[in-house]
Design an enzyme around this catalytic site. Structure first.
Site, PDB file in Angstrom:
ATOM      1  NE  ARG A 105      -2.343   0.172   3.381  1.00 40.57           N
ATOM      2  CZ  ARG A 105      -3.499  -0.124   4.276  1.00 40.57           C
ATOM      3  NH1 ARG A 105      -4.845   0.709   4.065  1.00 40.57           N
ATOM      4  NH2 ARG A 105      -2.944   0.208   5.567  1.00 40.57           N
ATOM      5  CB  THR A 109      -2.822   6.762  -2.758  1.00 43.67           C
ATOM      6  OG1 THR A 109      -1.792   5.702  -3.023  1.00 43.67           O
ATOM      7  CG2 THR A 109      -1.546   8.124  -2.725  1.00 43.67           C
ATOM      8  CG  ASP A 201       2.577  -3.356   8.932  1.00 37.10           C
ATOM      9  OD1 ASP A 201       2.890  -4.456   8.277  1.00 37.10           O
ATOM     10  OD2 ASP A 201       2.906  -2.246   8.143  1.00 37.10           O
ATOM     11  CG  ASP A 204       6.365  -3.940   9.669  1.00 32.87           C
ATOM     12  OD1 ASP A 204       6.579  -4.082   8.615  1.00 32.87           O
ATOM     13  OD2 ASP A 204       6.282  -2.762   9.450  1.00 32.87           O
TER      14      ASP A 204
HETATM   15  C1  PRP Z   1      -1.091  -5.058   4.510  1.00 32.61           C
HETATM   16  C2  PRP Z   1      -1.608  -6.499   4.334  1.00 32.61           C
HETATM   17  C3  PRP Z   1      -2.759  -5.795   2.972  1.00 32.61           C
HETATM   18  C4  PRP Z   1      -2.885  -4.662   2.816  1.00 32.61           C
HETATM   19  C5  PRP Z   1      -4.332  -4.536   3.461  1.00 32.61           C
HETATM   20  O1  PRP Z   1      -0.319  -5.052   2.896  1.00 32.61           O
HETATM   21  O2  PRP Z   1      -0.810  -7.171   4.509  1.00 32.61           O
HETATM   22  O3  PRP Z   1      -2.141  -6.481   1.565  1.00 32.61           O
HETATM   23  O4  PRP Z   1      -1.902  -3.887   3.697  1.00 32.61           O
HETATM   24  O5  PRP Z   1      -4.715  -2.991   3.407  1.00 32.61           O
HETATM   25  P1  PRP Z   1      -5.884  -2.533   1.533  1.00 32.61           P
HETATM   26  O6  PRP Z   1      -6.843  -3.599   2.300  1.00 32.61           O
HETATM   27  O7  PRP Z   1      -5.805  -0.443   2.726  1.00 32.61           O
HETATM   28  O8  PRP Z   1      -5.182  -2.673   0.481  1.00 32.61           O
HETATM   29  P2  PRP Z   1       1.087  -4.145   3.303  1.00 32.61           P
HETATM   30  O9  PRP Z   1       1.068  -2.722   2.074  1.00 32.61           O
HETATM   31  O10 PRP Z   1       1.720  -3.422   4.520  1.00 32.61           O
HETATM   32  O11 PRP Z   1       2.775  -4.767   2.246  1.00 32.61           O
HETATM   33  P3  PRP Z   1       3.106  -6.070   3.149  1.00 32.61           P
HETATM   34  O12 PRP Z   1       2.432  -6.697   3.323  1.00 32.61           O
HETATM   35  O13 PRP Z   1       4.373  -6.002   2.605  1.00 32.61           O
HETATM   36  O14 PRP Z   1       3.582  -5.261   4.303  1.00 32.61           O
HETATM   37  N1  URA Z   2      -2.724  -3.449   6.248  1.00 33.00           N
HETATM   38  C1  URA Z   2      -2.054  -4.162   8.050  1.00 33.00           C
HETATM   39  O1  URA Z   2      -1.120  -4.577   8.299  1.00 33.00           O
HETATM   40  N2  URA Z   2      -2.543  -3.435   9.410  1.00 33.00           N
HETATM   41  C2  URA Z   2      -3.883  -2.927   9.174  1.00 33.00           C
HETATM   42  O2  URA Z   2      -4.123  -2.039   9.977  1.00 33.00           O
HETATM   43  C3  URA Z   2      -4.371  -2.520   7.725  1.00 33.00           C
HETATM   44  C4  URA Z   2      -3.450  -2.477   6.502  1.00 33.00           C
END
Ligand code: PRP
Ligand code: URA
Length: 210
Positions: A105, A109, A201, A204
């Site tokens: 994400r 945005t 997160d 993380d």
């Molecule tokens: C997190 C999560 C989803 C997304 C959800 O990933 O694992 O993929 O956010 O958010 P959304 O519904 O608003 O799109 P992130 O973008 O943090 O990436 P990561 O898994 O690499 O940490």
């Molecule tokens: N992605 C995450 O990992 N946690 C949240 O709460 C939202 C998006």
């Protein structure tokens, strides 16, 4: 929408989700719990897999008994955090193929950015199980389903551990034909797009990167 969305209300799942939410839970336990919850959810989410009768010779007699048909199953985690759920589903269907979709994400945005996509060649014929522990705005989930549908897939299930109402609405409106399974439905998103109360997160916490 009711028939399209399953929210789990099971004491074993709720208990494990509460430990996940706890900020004091470390990465090792967090990873183990994500895999365990995915497995418990998968048991229910896969209850409509097709079976066929095969002949089995028991020590007593010969009988007809059900086994899974050879229908292809493709597990597709959304990187990174979806990786944590793969082991749980593979423990149920060890012969499944595994594809990967890389999305993150944009912090400003909140829109998903694609950086990787590698899917099994015959994914159009498969029952696809998309995995991502967090369904927040729903942007990543909608984009992932878009990719998969663009390759001809029709049978898609999406599994997440924690969903926000906003994400459920966006995903079910964009893709009314997919089945959605969430271990739990939370209250809302905060101003940064994080699920409240949520678990922080997920990527993380699984990989210990913060
Ligand atoms: C997190 C999560 C989803 C997304 C959800 O990933 O694992 O993929 O956010 O958010 P959304 O519904 O608003 O799109 P992130 O973008 O943090 O990436 P990561 O898994 O690499 O940490
Ligand atoms: N992605 C995450 O990992 N946690 C949240 O709460 C939202 C998006």
């Amino acid at each position: 929408m009711e028939n399209q969305v399953t929210i789990f209300d099971h004491p074993l799942i709720s208990h494990k989700i509460s430990i996940l939410r706890n900020a004091a839970t470390g990465s090792k336990e967090f990873r183990e719990l994500v895999a365990e919850i995915a497995m418990l959810m998968g048991y229910e989410a896969l209850r409509d897999l097709p079976t066929e009768y095969v002949e089995v010779k028991t020590p007593i007699t010969t009988t007809k008994s059900k086994m899974l048909t050879a229908k292809k199953i493709a597990i597709v985690p959304i990187l990174r955090a979806g990786l944590g759920m793969v082991e749980g589903i593979l423990s149920l269907v060890p012969t499944a193929k595994v594809g990967h979709i890389g999305l993150y994400r944009d912090e400003e945005t909140l829109e998903p950015q694609e950086y990787y996509c590698k899917l099994p060649t015959d994914i159009d014929k498969a029952q696809v199980i998309l995995l991502d522990p967090m369904l927040a705005t729903g942007g990543s989930a909608v984009a992932a389903v878009d990719f998969i549908k663009a390759r001809g897939c029709k049978n898609i299930k999406f599994m997440s551990l924690i969903a926000a109402p906003e994400g459920v609405k966006r995903l079910t409106e964009a893709h009314p034909d997919i089945q959605l399974y969430c271990a739990c439905l939370d209250e809302k998103l905060n101003e940064n797009g994080y699920i409240v109360p949520g678990l922080g997160d997920a990527g993380d916490r699984i990989f210990g990167t913060k």
